[in-house]
Scaffold this active site. Structure first.
Site, short mmCIF file in Angstrom:
data_model
loop_
_atom_site.label_atom_id
_atom_site.label_comp_id
_atom_site.label_asym_id
_atom_site.label_seq_id
_atom_site.Cartn_x
_atom_site.Cartn_y
_atom_site.Cartn_z
N GLY A 31 0.83 -1.20 0.00
CA GLY A 31 0.00 0.00 0.00
C GLY A 31 0.86 1.25 0.00
N HIS A 34 2.25 5.04 -4.69
CA HIS A 34 2.73 6.25 -5.33
C HIS A 34 2.94 5.92 -6.81
CE1 HIS A 34 6.64 4.32 -5.16
NE2 HIS A 34 6.52 4.19 -3.85
N HIS A 37 4.44 2.57 -7.94
CA HIS A 37 3.56 1.40 -8.00
C HIS A 37 2.67 1.47 -9.26
CE1 HIS A 37 4.11 1.84 -3.50
NE2 HIS A 37 4.45 0.58 -3.67
N GLN A 61 8.40 -8.79 7.73
CA GLN A 61 9.60 -8.27 7.09
C GLN A 61 10.12 -6.99 7.76
OE1 GLN A 61 7.36 -7.65 3.26
NE2 GLN A 61 8.77 -5.95 3.01
N LYS A 151 14.08 -0.46 -7.93
CA LYS A 151 14.61 0.29 -6.78
C LYS A 151 14.98 -0.67 -5.65
CE LYS A 151 13.22 3.36 -3.16
NZ LYS A 151 12.65 2.32 -2.32
N GLN A 155 15.79 -7.08 -3.21
CA GLN A 155 14.54 -7.83 -3.09
C GLN A 155 14.27 -8.61 -4.38
OE1 GLN A 155 10.78 -6.44 -1.14
NE2 GLN A 155 10.22 -5.85 -3.19
N SER A 188 7.46 5.28 -0.49
CA SER A 188 6.44 5.71 0.46
C SER A 188 7.10 6.43 1.64
CB SER A 188 5.62 4.53 0.94
OG SER A 188 6.49 3.51 1.35
N ARG A 189 8.39 6.15 1.87
CA ARG A 189 9.10 6.81 2.98
C ARG A 189 9.36 8.29 2.70
NH1 ARG A 189 12.75 2.69 5.85
NH2 ARG A 189 11.60 0.79 5.43
#
Ligand code: PAF
Length: 287
Positions: A31, A34, A37, A61, A151, A155, A188-189
């Site tokens: 969620g 931005h 996504h 996580q 980014k 992962q 999101s940060r």
């Protein structure tokens, strides 16, 4: 656009879409959507008849309780954005749906790809949480393809390894890092940065650009390239938590840039930890 909360409803919806002849794509998210996504949604939309997005803030996580608590949650806003970008179905389960009482399984990807960089900084539990939730989402949604942003380069490497090792029948698609006009990688940060911190944070893409430029000009020594980046960060009063040049598949550190090399960086700007990366020796379209 439908919102479903259970794996059972998700499976029924994707089975119906596939029976009607569509291929299905999944965009896993936590969620706080931005533009980054939404760019994944558009990439998926261009290739698949049925586009699913999962929205689940995965507790396993997070290695810092404060980070989990501070994670922004606004399902109505996320659902509106997902729908506007062309998502057909949002899977937004509660924690008990994915981690029922007695849950005791962890998917652990071993070795340097989980132990270095983010794994070293955030602890090995972080990628255990990521690998476990992503494998559960892929098994539940059974998409033909799943879309991730470059980014979060580490992962992506972990997910690709996990998918290959478990033999999951899904194509993992990496999409270029989405950036604001000033070059800051979308995250999101970023909303937690003050105006002043945001302006300091611009040193991160500047440092990566300086490293890429030095590499293009013929510098191959990893230590010299790291120093170049560190000097750019220092001009804005920042120090990297890590600034590493690594093999893009194994994430082992390289002493020299002689082929495709991932330059990955993590920096704390105030309380906000930001990551970014650039692929060196891989062509300008990768930036
Ligand atoms: O990148 C993220 O938002 C998360 O790590 C993911 C892939 C959705 C798993 O929770």
């Amino acid at each position: 656009m439908r919102i479903v909360r259970t794996v059972r409803e998700l499976r029924a919806a994707v089975a119906a879409a596939k029976a009607a002849g569509s291929t299905a794509a999944l965009i896993p998210t936590m969620g706080a959507l931005h533009e980054g996504h939404l760019s994944l949604v558009r990439a998926a939309r261009a290739e698949h008849g049925f586009v699913m997005m999962s929205i689940f803030v995965n507790p396993t996580q997070f290695t810092e309780a404060a980070d989990l608590a501070a994670y922004p949650r606004n399902e109505d806003r996320d659902a509106a954005l997902a729908e506007s970008a062309g998502v057909d179905l949002v899977f937004a389960p509660d924690a008990a749906e994915l981690y029922p009482a007695g849950f005791a399984t962890t998917v652990h990807v071993a070795g340097a790809i989980t132990e270095t960089l983010e794994g070293a900084g955030r602890g090995p539990a972080h990628f255990d949480g990521v690998a476990t939730i992503v494998s559960k989402l892929l098994i539940a949604a059974a998409p033909d393809a799943a879309y991730f942003g470059q980014k979060d380069a580490q992962q992506l490497v972990v997910v690709r390894r996990m998918v290959a090792d478990l033999g999951l029948p899904v194509r993992i698609v990496a999409c270029p890092t989405s950036r604001d006009d000033d070059g800051l990688a979308r995250s999101s940060r970023n909303t937690r940065l003050s105006t002043e911190q945001r302006s300091s944070a611009l040193a991160i893409p500047r440092a990566l650009a300086a490293i890429a430029e030095s590499a293009r000009s013929g510098e191959t020594d990893a230590a010299a390239l790291r120093e170049r980046g560190a000097a750019v960060l220092a001009q804005s009063g920042l120090t990297a938590e890590y600034l590493a040049l690594v093999d893009p598949d194994t994430l082992e550190a390289v002493p020299r840039v002689t082929g495709a090399t991932l330059c990955a960086i993590a920096v704390r700007v105030g309380e906000v930890r930001l990551i970014d990366n650039v692929l060196l020796g891989a062509g300008p379209e990768q930036r």
